[in-house]
Design an enzyme around this catalytic site. Structure first.
Site, mmCIF file in Angstrom:
data_model
loop_
_atom_site.group_PDB
_atom_site.id
_atom_site.type_symbol
_atom_site.label_atom_id
_atom_site.label_comp_id
_atom_site.label_asym_id
_atom_site.label_seq_id
_atom_site.Cartn_x
_atom_site.Cartn_y
_atom_site.Cartn_z
ATOM 1 N N ASP A 1 56.451 61.284 51.507
ATOM 2 C CA ASP A 1 55.144 61.441 52.135
ATOM 3 C C ASP A 1 54.106 60.804 51.211
ATOM 4 O OD1 ASP A 1 52.651 62.396 53.049
ATOM 5 O OD2 ASP A 1 53.532 64.255 53.780
ATOM 6 N N LYS B 1 54.936 45.052 57.802
ATOM 7 C CA LYS B 1 53.964 44.629 56.787
ATOM 8 C C LYS B 1 54.601 44.607 55.398
ATOM 9 C CE LYS B 1 49.982 46.122 59.474
ATOM 10 N NZ LYS B 1 50.774 46.658 60.607
ATOM 11 N N CYS C 1 52.432 53.580 53.936
ATOM 12 C CA CYS C 1 52.869 54.082 55.250
ATOM 13 C C CYS C 1 53.622 52.947 55.929
ATOM 14 C CB CYS C 1 51.674 54.515 56.094
ATOM 15 S SG CYS C 1 50.513 55.615 55.239
ATOM 16 N N ALA C 2 54.858 52.711 55.542
ATOM 17 C CA ALA C 2 55.474 51.395 55.719
ATOM 18 C C ALA C 2 56.313 51.180 56.975
ATOM 19 C CB ALA C 2 56.335 51.068 54.490
ATOM 20 N N ALA C 3 56.998 52.200 57.466
ATOM 21 C CA ALA C 3 57.982 51.972 58.540
ATOM 22 C C ALA C 3 57.311 51.387 59.773
ATOM 23 C CB ALA C 3 58.677 53.276 58.892
ATOM 24 N N CYS D 1 45.539 50.651 63.584
ATOM 25 C CA CYS D 1 45.644 49.922 64.852
ATOM 26 C C CYS D 1 44.883 50.670 65.945
ATOM 27 C CB CYS D 1 47.101 49.706 65.255
ATOM 28 S SG CYS D 1 48.087 51.195 65.314
ATOM 29 N N ASP E 1 48.285 51.435 55.681
ATOM 30 C CA ASP E 1 48.242 51.161 57.121
ATOM 31 C C ASP E 1 48.516 52.501 57.795
ATOM 32 O OD1 ASP E 1 48.033 49.436 59.392
ATOM 33 O OD2 ASP E 1 50.204 49.539 59.604
#
EC number: 2.1.1.176
Length: 449
Positions: A315, A267, A261-263, A387, A334
């Site tokens: 996805d 990270k 889940c990178a954008a 987060c 993440d």
């Protein structure tokens, strides 16, 4: 929007706040858009920014105070925002004289409204200054008092008290209304911490080393976003807590890593800094939206690590379409979350989220973990992070995953600076009150051999 004076900091702030209030717009985007369209002098720009974020941060407190002077009278959106902004300035901006706030607010009311509205605004502001604001300590109910004092919805106060107790909740709530620190992460793929320190010293920028994350410096005075260091990718802006997920992964130069889940890629590029393309190391980064994939690629290019980053519009729940089983040494999830750990930086989150959102996100988080479970090699680790500080999305998600995947076990999350190493739990929860950083959760799930 009529009779708008673009050179006026208070009116620009009011328009930004009105758009956030009416349309649910993001405060930072609205403010940036207005400041680009109507440039202000630096001093006025700072005032407008302070008012926007300050009013959002203290909105429930300000509404409580205002209600005592308007007696539940229904107000036009812009009038309410104007009055909330004025009360914010009266109470929180010590260097701004009350007469200036009053005079400017009345002028705005005169431009935007009819004589009756101008008279009403004048009367309310004079009453506030004459009578003073009511004390909040007199609110008897604990959750209501904490809600109003800290401008956090009662459902969230109650949830935090259930999960962390009244004393810790009070500390969390006090901390989220303190100013957020600007923190930089030194890009070890391009430079060293000592080299960056030397440049900052030459720029007369004040800083200190982070007690939370390695390669991190907390900026206490000065601006780095416009610096050559940032432009050239030698540093990036990243909160201390947010750095810990990747730091805890103990990445080797030859690792094959999936960032599920990178954008926007903060990270991803942190992972990439540990990798060596010559040794076969790479990171595959996923996001569901193509325009966000471009952000990841742009970030990787600026940081000089695009040779070891592959970004895909995918996805994470559909990883079977792109990757074979046991393709990765390590996986970072993440996950999408409620963001409750970010209230210091994104104040409007507190007003838009509900407990039901947390439960819905728990299901999404679990589905992502279930989807990527087969993609990590035996002996490999999935690092699951969020987060938020709500346990529904954190320990509860980990527990649900482990109950469905007996091949995984929870191991203790550790960091370079041994953050909270004395805790009893294997998972690591950073509360906003622990280090005055963002709230964050990290867990480490190891796949059996």
């Amino acid at each position: 929007m009529t009779k708008f004076q673009p050179q006026n900091a208070r009116e620009l702030a009011m328009v930004a706040l009105e758009r956030v209030e009416q349309n649910g717009a993001y405060s930072n985007l609205q403010l940036d858009q207005l400041l680009k369209k109507y440039p202000l002098a630096d001093k006025d720009r700072r005032l407008a920014t302070n008012i926007v974020y300050g009013v959002l941060q203290h909105k429930l407190t300000l509404k409580y105070w205002l209600n005592g002077f308007v007696n539940n009278r229904k107000l036009d959106s812009w009038v309410k925002v104007l009055l909330l902004s004025a009360i914010y300035q009266f109470h929180y901006l010590e260097r701004v004289p009350d007469w200036a706030v009053t005079d400017e607010s009345i002028k705005i009311a005169k431009r935007r409204g009819n004589p009756g509205i101008r008279k009403f605004v004048t009367g309310v502001l004079h009453a506030v200054l004459r009578e003073g604001l009511p004390a909040l300590d007199n609110i008897e109910n604990d959750s209501q008092r904490l809600s109003v004092q800290n401008s956090v919805p009662e459902w969230l106060v109650n949830e935090l008290m259930t999960q962390y107790g009244k004393e810790t909740t009070a500390k969390i709530l006090r901390s989220i209304n303190e100013p957020a620190h600007q923190v930089i992460r030194v890009n070890r793929a391009k430079t060293t911490v000592s080299a960056v320190k030397q440049v900052l010293d030459n720029m007369n920028i004040e800083y200190h080393e982070s007690k939370v994350a390695a390669n991190a410096l907390v900026i206490t005075k000065g601006e780095v976003v416009t610096s050559d260091l940032f432009r050239d990718g030698e540093i990036t802006i990243q909160d201390e807590s947010a750095m810990l997920a990747v730091e805890s992964m103990n990445i080797k130069p030859s690792d094959k890593v999936l960032d599920a889940c990178a954008a926007p890629g903060g990270k991803t590029v942190q992972i990439a800094a540990y990798l060596s393309p010559a040794n076969g190391g790479f990171v595959d980064a996923l996001d569901i939206h193509q325009h966000k994939v471009r952000l990841i690629e742009k970030n990787a290019q600026r940081m000089g690590v695009s040779d070891r980053v592959n970004a895909y519009a995918l996805d994470a729940r559909k990883v079977d379409e792109q990757f074979k089983d046991e393709s990765f040494d390590k996986i970072l999830v993440d996950a999408p979350c409620s963001g409750i750990g970010l209230l210091r930086r994104k104040p409007e989150i507190r007003y838009t989220k509900q407990l039901a959102d947390s439960m819905r996100l728990h299901q999404i988080q679990l589905s992502i973990l279930n989807a990527v479970a087969s993609k990590v090699k035996k002996g490999g680790i999935i690092t699951y992070s969020t987060c938020t500080i709500l346990q529904q999305e954190n320990d509860a998600t980990v527990k649900a995953f482990l109950s469905q995947h007996p091949e995984f076990k929870l191991i203790k999350t550790t960091t370079a600076r041994k953050v909270k190493d004395g805790r009893h739990s294997a998972t690591l929860t950073i509360l906003p009150s622990d280090f005055d950083s963002d709230g964050f959760f990290i867990s480490s799930l190891k796949k059996g051999l």
